[in-house]
Design an enzyme around this catalytic site. Structure first.
Site, PDB file in Angstrom:
ATOM      1  N   GLY A  11       0.830  -1.210   0.000  1.00 24.69           N
ATOM      2  CA  GLY A  11       0.000   0.000   0.000  1.00 24.69           C
ATOM      3  C   GLY A  11       0.859   1.253   0.000  1.00 24.69           C
ATOM      4  O   GLY A  11       1.984   1.241   0.485  1.00 24.69           O
ATOM      5  N   ARG A  72       0.620  -5.272  -5.616  1.00 27.14           N
ATOM      6  CA  ARG A  72       0.550  -6.335  -4.606  1.00 27.14           C
ATOM      7  C   ARG A  72       1.217  -7.619  -5.117  1.00 27.14           C
ATOM      8  O   ARG A  72       1.025  -8.678  -4.539  1.00 27.14           O
ATOM      9  CB  ARG A  72      -0.905  -6.636  -4.254  1.00 27.14           C
ATOM     10  N   ASP A 103       5.538  -4.926   6.388  1.00 23.30           N
ATOM     11  CA  ASP A 103       6.112  -6.187   6.878  1.00 23.30           C
ATOM     12  C   ASP A 103       6.064  -7.308   5.836  1.00 23.30           C
ATOM     13  O   ASP A 103       7.022  -8.087   5.725  1.00 23.30           O
ATOM     14  CB  ASP A 103       5.525  -6.610   8.223  1.00 23.30           C
ATOM     15  N   THR A 125       4.790   2.260   6.686  1.00 17.58           N
ATOM     16  CA  THR A 125       3.361   2.050   6.911  1.00 17.58           C
ATOM     17  C   THR A 125       2.788   3.179   7.757  1.00 17.58           C
ATOM     18  O   THR A 125       3.437   3.641   8.699  1.00 17.58           O
ATOM     19  CB  THR A 125       3.031   0.711   7.610  1.00 17.58           C
ATOM     20  N   ILE A 126       1.579   3.584   7.422  1.00 13.71           N
ATOM     21  CA  ILE A 126       0.910   4.574   8.282  1.00 13.71           C
ATOM     22  C   ILE A 126       0.529   3.934   9.615  1.00 13.71           C
ATOM     23  O   ILE A 126       0.268   4.623  10.581  1.00 13.71           O
ATOM     24  CB  ILE A 126      -0.356   5.178   7.621  1.00 13.71           C
ATOM     25  N   ASP A 127       0.504   2.590   9.670  1.00  8.31           N
ATOM     26  CA  ASP A 127       0.026   1.900  10.874  1.00  8.31           C
ATOM     27  C   ASP A 127       1.020   1.980  12.045  1.00  8.31           C
ATOM     28  O   ASP A 127       0.643   1.719  13.188  1.00  8.31           O
ATOM     29  CB  ASP A 127      -0.245   0.412  10.580  1.00  8.31           C
ATOM     30  N   ASP A 129       3.294  -0.010  12.980  1.00  8.88           N
ATOM     31  CA  ASP A 129       3.314  -1.259  13.758  1.00  8.88           C
ATOM     32  C   ASP A 129       4.503  -2.157  13.423  1.00  8.88           C
ATOM     33  O   ASP A 129       4.517  -3.327  13.791  1.00  8.88           O
ATOM     34  CB  ASP A 129       1.996  -2.027  13.536  1.00  8.88           C
ATOM     35  N   ARG A 171      -4.988  -1.357  10.768  1.00 10.35           N
ATOM     36  CA  ARG A 171      -5.046  -2.819  10.679  1.00 10.35           C
ATOM     37  C   ARG A 171      -5.212  -3.443  12.060  1.00 10.35           C
ATOM     38  O   ARG A 171      -6.173  -3.095  12.738  1.00 10.35           O
ATOM     39  CB  ARG A 171      -3.809  -3.359   9.949  1.00 10.35           C
ATOM     40  N   GLU A 222      -9.938   0.407  13.196  1.00  7.57           N
ATOM     41  CA  GLU A 222     -10.708  -0.472  12.293  1.00  7.57           C
ATOM     42  C   GLU A 222     -10.612  -1.964  12.653  1.00  7.57           C
ATOM     43  O   GLU A 222     -11.496  -2.741  12.293  1.00  7.57           O
ATOM     44  CB  GLU A 222     -10.215  -0.285  10.855  1.00  7.57           C
ATOM     45  N   HIS A 271      -9.132   5.804   3.159  1.00  3.22           N
ATOM     46  CA  HIS A 271      -7.859   6.060   2.483  1.00  3.22           C
ATOM     47  C   HIS A 271      -7.435   7.522   2.486  1.00  3.22           C
ATOM     48  O   HIS A 271      -6.296   7.818   2.115  1.00  3.22           O
ATOM     49  CB  HIS A 271      -7.929   5.529   1.042  1.00  3.22           C
TER      50      HIS A 271
END
Ligand code: F6P
Length: 341
Positions: A11, A72, A103, A125-127, A129, A171, A222, A271
């Site tokens: 992503g 992807r 990851d 990643t924006i996450d 994590d 996520r 989410e 998004h």
């Protein structure tokens, strides 16, 4: 003089272009050529590349998305691993591959390194994590976007005496929810790392309303589970087989409305959190990571990832990133609760 190949996979994330610019800028100083591989691993498998010189990366520092494109595709899922990439690596004379990804992408990079390709990872990643690094670029931009949204939703919630649930990405982890929730003064934050009790959420909101505040903002990550009595959502899968998350907030809103009788609405940010220009701190971080990756290449580094450790950018084994998923520490999560009620 060597050649670095650079690709962005998975992503997108604000700051990808700043990393690419950092790699190219520092590679030029080392007299190293940079070849951009388009559309992630797909470009490596199908030999879709273009030269990246200083001119090619002008004007991209603050631009969202990725000038290289992403996909992807994965050489181990859609090909034979290294064998599917060899022709492109040889034709372009690539000595080192700089792989910018999350990851899953870093796991693929590690497998290629095990097959003898020199690989340097840049965690993305924006996450926020990814293990092995204190922070990932893109995260602070996502937090700012979510905070701006909370600020806007707060005024309309107040005008209508409503509860508004703001659902953010992340996520399986609640970094964006926690930090945007604290920054936006959320009245409750629900994240996957810590179980929530919807009755307690309702009680907290009722107390707040009794105190004269007839509106509330609840931030939901989410990835949280449905409240008791609600069936888990029937989610579609993405190309990697991960759930395409989103929508649990409607169930939580329903439960809160039932328990409190307060009108409860939902806003899913989606998004928008990944789009547009990166904030200043992400541009700086992404630039530093790109520069460090280019610094590591001439020394023959492989199977490492550039990472943030306190004030420093360092190289750590990619394995550190892929061994676990980093969650929100309790101390940070509990900080938010100080302001509930
Ligand atoms: O990992 C980044 C992320 O934006 C998650 O927060 C989100 O769940 C997921 O990607 C969405 O992915 P896609 O763009 O494939 O729907």
């Amino acid at each position: 003089m060597g050649v670095i190949g650079v690709l962005t996979a998975g992503g997108d994330c604000p700051g990808l272009n700043a990393v690419i610019r950092g790699v190219v800028g520092r590679a030029i100083e080392h007299d190293i050529e940079v070849v951009g591989i388009t559309n992630g691993w797909e470009g490596l498998i199908r030999d879709r590349t273009r030269r990246l010189d200083r001119q090619a990366v002008r004007g991209i520092l603050g631009r969202g998305g990725t000038i290289l494109g992403t996909s992807r595709m994965d050489p181990y899922v859609h090909g034979d691993g290294r064998a599917s990439c060899d022709a492109t690596l040889k034709r372009n004379g690539i000595d080192t591959l700089v792989v910018i990804g999350g990851d899953g992408t870093l796991r693929t990079a590690m497998r290629l390194a095990d097959e003898g390709v020199s690989v340097i990872g840049v965690p993305k990643t924006i996450d926020n994590d990814i293990a092995g690094t204190d922070i990932t670029f893109g995260f602070q931009t996502a937090v700012q976007i979510a905070t701006d949204a909370i600020d806007r939703l707060t005024t309309t919630a107040e005008a209508h005496n409503r509860v508004i649930i703001v659902e953010v990405m992340g996520r399986t982890k609640g970094w964006i929810a926690t930090e945007a929730g604290i920054a936006g003064g959320a009245d409750y934050i629900i994240i996957p790392e810590y179980p929530y009790d919807v009755e307690e959420v309702a009680a907290t909101l009722r107390k707040r309303h009794r105190n004269g505040h007839h509106y509330s903002i609840v931030v939901v990550a989410e990835g949280v589970e449905a409240p008791p009595g609600y069936a888990p959502l029937d989610l579609k899968k993405d190309a990697f087989g991960f759930d395409r998350l989103g929508g649990v907030s409607y169930q939580i809103a329903d439960a809160i409305e039932d328990l409190t009788t307060f009108e409860t609405r939902v806003s899913i940010l989606g998004h928008i959190q990944r789009g547009g220009t990166p904030v200043a701190s992400d541009r700086v971080l992404a630039s530093r990571l790109g520069v460090k990756a280019a610094d590591l290449a001439p020394a023959g580094a492989t199977n490492v990832m550039v990472a943030v450790r306190g004030p420093d950018i360092v190289a750590v084994p990619i394995e550190e990133a892929t061994s676990s998923i980093r969650g929100v520490p309790e101390e940070l999560y509990r900080t938010a609760a100080t302001f509930y009620g």
